[in-house]
Design a protein around this motif. Structure first.
Motif, mmCIF file in Angstrom:
data_model
loop_
_atom_site.group_PDB
_atom_site.id
_atom_site.type_symbol
_atom_site.label_atom_id
_atom_site.label_comp_id
_atom_site.label_asym_id
_atom_site.label_seq_id
_atom_site.Cartn_x
_atom_site.Cartn_y
_atom_site.Cartn_z
ATOM 1 N N HIS A 133 -14.835 3.816 7.104
ATOM 2 C CA HIS A 133 -13.919 4.369 5.855
ATOM 3 C C HIS A 133 -13.939 3.457 4.645
ATOM 4 N N SER A 134 -15.273 2.997 4.337
ATOM 5 C CA SER A 134 -15.401 2.010 3.158
ATOM 6 C C SER A 134 -14.982 2.794 1.651
ATOM 7 N N ALA A 135 -14.485 2.057 0.758
ATOM 8 C CA ALA A 135 -14.447 2.560 -0.519
ATOM 9 C C ALA A 135 -15.140 1.608 -1.571
ATOM 10 N N LEU A 136 -15.667 2.397 -2.407
ATOM 11 C CA LEU A 136 -16.237 1.544 -3.575
ATOM 12 C C LEU A 136 -14.982 0.893 -4.205
ATOM 13 N N ILE A 137 -15.190 -0.502 -4.443
ATOM 14 C CA ILE A 137 -14.269 -1.208 -5.279
ATOM 15 C C ILE A 137 -14.876 -2.435 -6.165
ATOM 16 N N ASP A 138 -13.890 -3.021 -6.732
ATOM 17 C CA ASP A 138 -14.019 -4.026 -7.815
ATOM 18 C C ASP A 138 -15.210 -3.493 -8.970
ATOM 19 N N GLU A 139 -15.063 -2.385 -9.367
ATOM 20 C CA GLU A 139 -15.950 -1.927 -10.338
ATOM 21 C C GLU A 139 -14.906 -1.207 -11.343
ATOM 22 N N PRO A 140 -15.233 -1.117 -12.726
ATOM 23 C CA PRO A 140 -14.366 0.023 -13.412
ATOM 24 C C PRO A 140 -14.130 1.468 -12.758
ATOM 25 N N SER A 141 -12.864 1.970 -12.723
ATOM 26 C CA SER A 141 -12.784 3.330 -12.406
ATOM 27 C C SER A 141 -12.455 3.194 -10.999
ATOM 28 N N THR A 142 -12.475 1.961 -10.163
ATOM 29 C CA THR A 142 -12.075 2.046 -8.734
ATOM 30 C C THR A 142 -10.759 1.421 -8.411
ATOM 31 N N MET A 143 -10.275 1.574 -7.163
ATOM 32 C CA MET A 143 -9.084 0.833 -6.727
ATOM 33 C C MET A 143 -9.225 -0.508 -6.681
ATOM 34 N N CYS A 144 -8.396 -1.435 -7.264
ATOM 35 C CA CYS A 144 -8.594 -2.706 -7.035
ATOM 36 C C CYS A 144 -7.447 -3.483 -6.641
ATOM 37 N N TRP A 145 -6.267 -2.733 -6.160
ATOM 38 C CA TRP A 145 -5.047 -3.276 -5.691
ATOM 39 C C TRP A 145 -4.248 -2.319 -5.225
ATOM 40 N N MET A 146 -3.283 -2.718 -4.327
ATOM 41 C CA MET A 146 -2.212 -1.791 -3.917
ATOM 42 C C MET A 146 -1.036 -2.691 -3.920
ATOM 43 N N GLU A 147 0.273 -2.341 -4.444
ATOM 44 C CA GLU A 147 1.653 -2.890 -4.489
ATOM 45 C C GLU A 147 2.720 -1.854 -4.056
ATOM 46 N N LEU A 148 3.540 -2.713 -3.338
ATOM 47 C CA LEU A 148 4.599 -1.672 -2.924
ATOM 48 C C LEU A 148 5.912 -2.100 -3.896
ATOM 49 N N ALA A 149 6.325 -1.064 -4.845
ATOM 50 C CA ALA A 149 7.461 -1.060 -5.590
ATOM 51 C C ALA A 149 8.729 -0.762 -4.799
ATOM 52 N N CYS A 150 9.567 -1.642 -4.434
ATOM 53 C CA CYS A 150 10.899 -1.250 -3.458
ATOM 54 C C CYS A 150 12.204 -1.801 -4.029
ATOM 55 N N HIS A 151 13.134 -1.553 -3.450
ATOM 56 C CA HIS A 151 14.349 -1.979 -3.874
ATOM 57 C C HIS A 151 14.849 -3.067 -3.062
ATOM 58 N N ASP A 152 14.299 -3.134 -1.918
ATOM 59 C CA ASP A 152 14.949 -4.201 -1.010
ATOM 60 C C ASP A 152 13.790 -5.029 -0.314
ATOM 61 N N PRO A 153 12.977 -5.970 -1.008
ATOM 62 C CA PRO A 153 11.819 -6.583 -0.828
ATOM 63 C C PRO A 153 12.085 -7.527 0.507
ATOM 64 N N ARG A 154 13.244 -8.024 0.875
ATOM 65 C CA ARG A 154 13.344 -8.752 2.044
ATOM 66 C C ARG A 154 13.300 -8.079 3.259
ATOM 67 N N GLN A 155 13.809 -6.598 3.141
ATOM 68 C CA GLN A 155 13.590 -5.654 4.316
ATOM 69 C C GLN A 155 12.085 -5.350 4.309
ATOM 70 N N ALA A 156 11.497 -5.116 3.319
ATOM 71 C CA ALA A 156 9.976 -4.647 3.071
ATOM 72 C C ALA A 156 9.204 -5.512 3.719
ATOM 73 N N ARG A 157 9.194 -6.821 3.498
ATOM 74 C CA ARG A 157 8.426 -7.805 3.950
ATOM 75 C C ARG A 157 8.717 -8.008 5.766
ATOM 76 N N ARG A 158 9.985 -7.925 6.152
ATOM 77 C CA ARG A 158 10.161 -8.051 7.670
ATOM 78 C C ARG A 158 9.359 -6.848 8.180
#
Length: 274
Positions: A133-158
């Motif tokens: 399940h490889s994806a094309l990355i690191d080029e314009p118009s491809t996914m380069c990062w994933m970030e979790l936006a959350c309300h409780d980072p302490r709980q998320a990291r655990r």
């Protein structure tokens, strides 16, 4: 065109758009990123569209499928690599997560499942058989990062430390948590604060690389997207946060040269399957 294969446990491997109107999504992302698509017929998913760049049967960038539940909001879902799906499911259940779609085998390709973390952020797991399940990355118009936006980072990291074995490190200067596998940064977590739109739910957000963040944001708005955070400078480049016409969140990032070199160095090296 760098493609990443043989990713270790806990590595983001795929983005999948869950949307009420696949044809609208194909038109929007086709205009915004120059994506094409082709359909695969899978035994457990039916017809599944694969986004590609420039040519219909080129390397995959992401997937798109109709909303599985009417009550589910449109969203991009991040899939992570697992070496043992059953063990990962047990860890999720023991750590306060929830199983939305249990273990499903996809022919000879692999098996997957869909889950939520304790705050309700959805994510998927993929255990490959023959297909990495490889994806094309690191080029314009491809996914380069994933970030979790959350309300409780302490709980998320655990939670994600227990499920994926990540090592999480505070980046106080930039205000986010860096998730690492060994010494490699693979994702990040950020608290939903005052600069974010009110009442936003916790969610994984994919970042897509663009050559010019300002012009891409303007184009996205012209195509029906809503701009929630207009183009702004951050440590890794210039970014904007938008939702597509159906309401799925994504970020646009024009990375600076140093960031792009680091990404290419850290993410195109082959790694043995764990």
């Amino acid at each position: 065109m760098p493609e990443v294969d043989h990713r270790p446990q806990g590595m983001p491997i795929w983005g999948e758009l869950d949307t009420p109107d696949v044809e609208q999504a194909k038109a929007f992302y086709g205009r915004l990123f120059g994506w094409c698509s082709y359909a695969m017929t899978l035994d457990t998913l039916g017809e599944y569209e694969i986004f590609t760049r420039e040519v219909p049967l080129g390397p995959g960038i992401a997937g798109v499928q109709p909303l599985s539940e009417r009550a589910s909001p449109p969203s991009w879902i991040c899939y992570f690599r697992t070496t043992d799906l059953a063990a990962s499911i047990a860890a999720i259940n023991a750590s306060g997560g929830e199983e939305l779609v249990g273990m499903r085998q996809v022919g000879l390709l692999g098996q997957h499942g869909l889950f939520t973390d304790p705050e309700g952020a959805r994510f998927g797991l993929w255990e490959p058989f023959e297909h990495q399940h490889s994806a094309l990355i690191d080029e314009p118009s491809t996914m380069c990062w994933m970030e979790l936006a959350c309300h409780d980072p302490r709980q998320a990291r655990r939670f994600y430390e227990l499920v994926f074995g990540w090592r999480t490190v505070d980046n106080d200067d930039e205000g986010f948590i860096d998730a690492k596998i060994g010494t490699r940064s693979v994702a990040s977590m950020v608290e939903i604060g005052e600069r974010w739109p009110p009442r936003w739910r916790s969610q994984w957000v994919p970042y897509f690389e663009v050559a010019d963040c300002d012009s891409s944001t303007t184009l996205a708005a012209d195509l029906g997207a809503h701009v929630h955070i207009p183009p702004a400078n951050i440590a890794s480049g210039r970014f904007a946060l938008i939702t597509d016409p159906a309401g799925a969140r994504l970020a646009l990032l024009a990375p600076d040269r140093r960031y792009r070199r680091l990404w290419q160095r850290d993410h195109t090296k082959p790694h043995p399957t764990v």
